[in-house]
Design a protein around this motif. Structure first.
Motif, mmCIF file in Angstrom:
data_model
loop_
_atom_site.group_PDB
_atom_site.id
_atom_site.type_symbol
_atom_site.label_atom_id
_atom_site.label_comp_id
_atom_site.label_asym_id
_atom_site.label_seq_id
_atom_site.Cartn_x
_atom_site.Cartn_y
_atom_site.Cartn_z
ATOM 1 N N ALA A 46 3.749 -2.135 -8.882
ATOM 2 C CA ALA A 46 2.861 -2.973 -9.659
ATOM 3 C C ALA A 46 4.047 -3.446 -11.114
ATOM 4 C CB ALA A 46 1.829 -2.110 -10.251
ATOM 5 N N ALA A 47 3.622 -4.756 -11.207
ATOM 6 C CA ALA A 47 4.254 -5.398 -12.450
ATOM 7 C C ALA A 47 3.369 -5.866 -13.463
ATOM 8 C CB ALA A 47 5.240 -6.447 -11.865
ATOM 9 N N PHE A 48 3.671 -5.645 -14.656
ATOM 10 C CA PHE A 48 2.679 -5.929 -15.867
ATOM 11 C C PHE A 48 3.181 -7.093 -16.771
ATOM 12 C CE2 PHE A 48 -0.755 -2.913 -15.562
ATOM 13 C CZ PHE A 48 -0.217 -1.956 -14.896
ATOM 14 N N GLY A 49 4.213 -7.704 -16.174
ATOM 15 C CA GLY A 49 4.789 -8.873 -16.781
ATOM 16 C C GLY A 49 5.256 -9.660 -15.745
ATOM 17 N N GLY A 50 5.760 -10.917 -15.976
ATOM 18 C CA GLY A 50 6.044 -12.040 -14.945
ATOM 19 C C GLY A 50 7.341 -11.252 -14.046
ATOM 20 N N THR A 51 7.419 -11.928 -12.834
ATOM 21 C CA THR A 51 8.637 -11.724 -11.974
ATOM 22 C C THR A 51 9.440 -12.768 -11.722
ATOM 23 O OG1 THR A 51 7.168 -11.864 -10.125
ATOM 24 C CG2 THR A 51 7.455 -9.694 -11.195
ATOM 25 N N ARG A 52 10.770 -12.852 -11.900
ATOM 26 C CA ARG A 52 11.697 -13.806 -11.726
ATOM 27 C C ARG A 52 11.496 -14.196 -10.335
ATOM 28 N NH1 ARG A 52 16.468 -10.898 -14.613
ATOM 29 N NH2 ARG A 52 15.219 -9.191 -13.684
ATOM 30 N N ASN A 53 11.614 -13.093 -9.425
ATOM 31 C CA ASN A 53 11.534 -13.264 -7.776
ATOM 32 C C ASN A 53 10.611 -12.197 -7.399
ATOM 33 O OD1 ASN A 53 11.751 -13.071 -4.943
ATOM 34 N ND2 ASN A 53 13.796 -14.024 -5.085
ATOM 35 N N PRO A 54 9.496 -12.769 -6.862
ATOM 36 C CA PRO A 54 8.360 -11.564 -6.740
ATOM 37 C C PRO A 54 8.846 -10.686 -5.643
ATOM 38 C CG PRO A 54 7.727 -13.935 -5.781
ATOM 39 C CD PRO A 54 8.781 -13.917 -6.751
ATOM 40 N N LEU A 55 9.507 -11.020 -4.825
ATOM 41 C CA LEU A 55 10.007 -10.102 -3.647
ATOM 42 C C LEU A 55 11.139 -9.324 -3.761
ATOM 43 C CD1 LEU A 55 9.086 -11.979 -0.453
ATOM 44 C CD2 LEU A 55 7.589 -10.620 -1.740
ATOM 45 N N LEU A 56 11.797 -9.329 -5.163
ATOM 46 C CA LEU A 56 12.856 -8.438 -5.477
ATOM 47 C C LEU A 56 12.326 -7.431 -6.256
ATOM 48 C CD1 LEU A 56 15.834 -10.735 -6.462
ATOM 49 C CD2 LEU A 56 15.474 -9.477 -4.390
ATOM 50 N N PRO A 57 12.801 -5.946 -6.239
ATOM 51 C CA PRO A 57 12.242 -4.945 -6.806
ATOM 52 C C PRO A 57 12.546 -4.856 -8.277
ATOM 53 C CG PRO A 57 14.172 -4.514 -5.546
ATOM 54 C CD PRO A 57 13.937 -5.703 -5.227
ATOM 55 N N ASP A 58 13.386 -5.474 -8.948
ATOM 56 C CA ASP A 58 13.912 -5.555 -10.084
ATOM 57 C C ASP A 58 12.700 -5.580 -11.100
ATOM 58 O OD1 ASP A 58 17.160 -7.146 -9.892
ATOM 59 O OD2 ASP A 58 15.626 -6.168 -8.240
ATOM 60 N N ASP A 59 11.822 -6.409 -11.070
ATOM 61 C CA ASP A 59 10.695 -6.443 -12.134
ATOM 62 C C ASP A 59 9.441 -5.664 -11.753
ATOM 63 O OD1 ASP A 59 11.910 -10.125 -12.263
ATOM 64 O OD2 ASP A 59 12.382 -8.547 -13.435
ATOM 65 N N TYR A 60 9.598 -4.751 -10.996
ATOM 66 C CA TYR A 60 8.442 -3.877 -10.983
ATOM 67 C C TYR A 60 8.717 -2.787 -11.363
ATOM 68 C CZ TYR A 60 6.531 -7.167 -7.550
ATOM 69 O OH TYR A 60 6.226 -8.401 -6.833
ATOM 70 N N THR A 61 7.731 -2.162 -12.318
ATOM 71 C CA THR A 61 8.156 -0.993 -13.158
ATOM 72 C C THR A 61 7.535 0.191 -12.508
ATOM 73 O OG1 THR A 61 7.565 -2.543 -15.093
ATOM 74 C CG2 THR A 61 7.508 -0.131 -15.490
ATOM 75 N N TYR A 62 6.310 0.318 -11.788
ATOM 76 C CA TYR A 62 5.712 1.389 -11.366
ATOM 77 C C TYR A 62 5.696 1.245 -9.545
ATOM 78 C CZ TYR A 62 4.153 1.529 -16.083
ATOM 79 O OH TYR A 62 4.267 1.532 -17.522
ATOM 80 N N TRP A 63 6.098 2.510 -9.193
ATOM 81 C CA TRP A 63 6.246 2.651 -7.823
ATOM 82 C C TRP A 63 5.473 4.036 -7.293
ATOM 83 C CZ3 TRP A 63 9.247 -0.835 -4.950
ATOM 84 C CH2 TRP A 63 9.660 -1.809 -5.616
ATOM 85 N N GLY A 64 5.165 3.471 -5.937
ATOM 86 C CA GLY A 64 4.520 4.688 -5.273
ATOM 87 C C GLY A 64 5.401 5.414 -4.707
ATOM 88 N N GLN A 65 4.951 6.729 -3.944
ATOM 89 C CA GLN A 65 6.006 7.716 -3.385
ATOM 90 C C GLN A 65 6.379 7.041 -2.077
ATOM 91 O OE1 GLN A 65 2.728 7.885 -3.458
ATOM 92 N NE2 GLN A 65 2.254 8.490 -1.179
ATOM 93 N N GLY A 66 5.709 6.191 -1.499
ATOM 94 C CA GLY A 66 6.134 5.849 -0.155
ATOM 95 C C GLY A 66 5.117 6.392 0.938
ATOM 96 N N THR A 67 5.118 5.563 1.893
ATOM 97 C CA THR A 67 4.436 6.247 3.297
ATOM 98 C C THR A 67 5.297 5.692 4.456
ATOM 99 O OG1 THR A 67 2.234 6.319 4.401
ATOM 100 C CG2 THR A 67 2.706 4.101 3.344
ATOM 101 N N GLN A 68 5.346 6.388 5.344
ATOM 102 C CA GLN A 68 6.088 6.213 6.704
ATOM 103 C C GLN A 68 5.450 5.406 7.584
ATOM 104 O OE1 GLN A 68 9.595 6.899 7.172
ATOM 105 N NE2 GLN A 68 9.248 5.538 8.966
ATOM 106 N N VAL A 69 6.268 4.285 8.091
ATOM 107 C CA VAL A 69 5.527 3.568 9.196
ATOM 108 C C VAL A 69 6.821 3.751 10.469
ATOM 109 C CG1 VAL A 69 4.854 1.107 10.183
ATOM 110 C CG2 VAL A 69 4.159 1.985 7.830
ATOM 111 N N THR A 70 6.243 4.124 11.637
ATOM 112 C CA THR A 70 7.358 4.005 12.682
ATOM 113 C C THR A 70 6.579 3.316 13.883
ATOM 114 O OG1 THR A 70 8.023 6.263 11.729
ATOM 115 C CG2 THR A 70 8.264 5.715 14.234
ATOM 116 N N VAL A 71 7.311 2.291 14.455
ATOM 117 C CA VAL A 71 6.693 1.339 15.513
ATOM 118 C C VAL A 71 7.779 1.604 16.623
ATOM 119 C CG1 VAL A 71 6.157 -0.647 16.130
ATOM 120 C CG2 VAL A 71 6.149 -0.339 13.868
ATOM 121 N N SER A 72 7.436 2.117 17.895
ATOM 122 C CA SER A 72 7.989 2.465 18.870
ATOM 123 C C SER A 72 7.847 1.214 19.966
ATOM 124 C CB SER A 72 7.660 3.726 19.506
ATOM 125 O OG SER A 72 5.986 3.709 19.954
ATOM 126 N N SER A 73 9.117 1.270 20.699
ATOM 127 C CA SER A 73 8.917 -0.016 21.741
ATOM 128 C C SER A 73 8.360 0.548 23.003
ATOM 129 C CB SER A 73 10.225 -0.572 21.753
ATOM 130 O OG SER A 73 11.159 0.592 22.382
#
Length: 125
Positions: A98-125
């Motif tokens: 989550a970002a509470f201010g503007g982002t210079r590039n919305p797909l770069l992590p630099d401007d995001y202040t808050y992060w979750g702990q993550g969830t694993q996604v595994t795709v098998s062929s």
């Protein structure tokens, strides 16, 4: 304090679908934007999708365009990522941010202040 909690990850076969959820808490105002990122082993964290919470506009990385959909529930400070037609290269830990201010590039992590702990996604062929 702001907290983000992801859920919905798991293991699927190629072509399958998953829906990730990210529930936020600890704020009384909506963030400027919320995004999903992913990080595969030995790779940099990359932006997948972003939603600007007030306008409702969305933006996607080329690698997921047409397969993934980001959506939100502002009233619940919640964002979702519907992932269809999953491919083995989508395997990664997925994080919401989550970002509470503007982002210079919305797909770069630099401007995001808050992060979750993550969830694993595994795709098998």
């Amino acid at each position: 304090a702001v907290q983000l909690v992801e859920s919905g990850g798991g293991s699927v076969q190629a072509g399958g679908s998953l829906r990730l959820s990210c529930v936020g808490s600890g704020v009384t105002i909506s963030p400027y934007s919320m995004a999903w990122f992913r990080q595969a082993p030995e790779k940099e964290r990359e932006g997948v999708a972003v939603v600007w919470t007030h306008a409702g506009a969305t933006y996607y990385a080329d690698s997921v365009k047409g397969r993934f959909t980001i959506s939100q529930d502002n009233a619940k400070f919640t964002v979702y990522l519907q992932m269809n037609d999953l491919k083995p290269e989508d395997t990664a830990i997925y994080y919401c941010a989550a970002a509470f201010g503007g982002t210079r590039n919305p797909l770069l992590p630099d401007d995001y202040t808050y992060w979750g702990q993550g969830t694993q996604v595994t795709v098998s062929s």
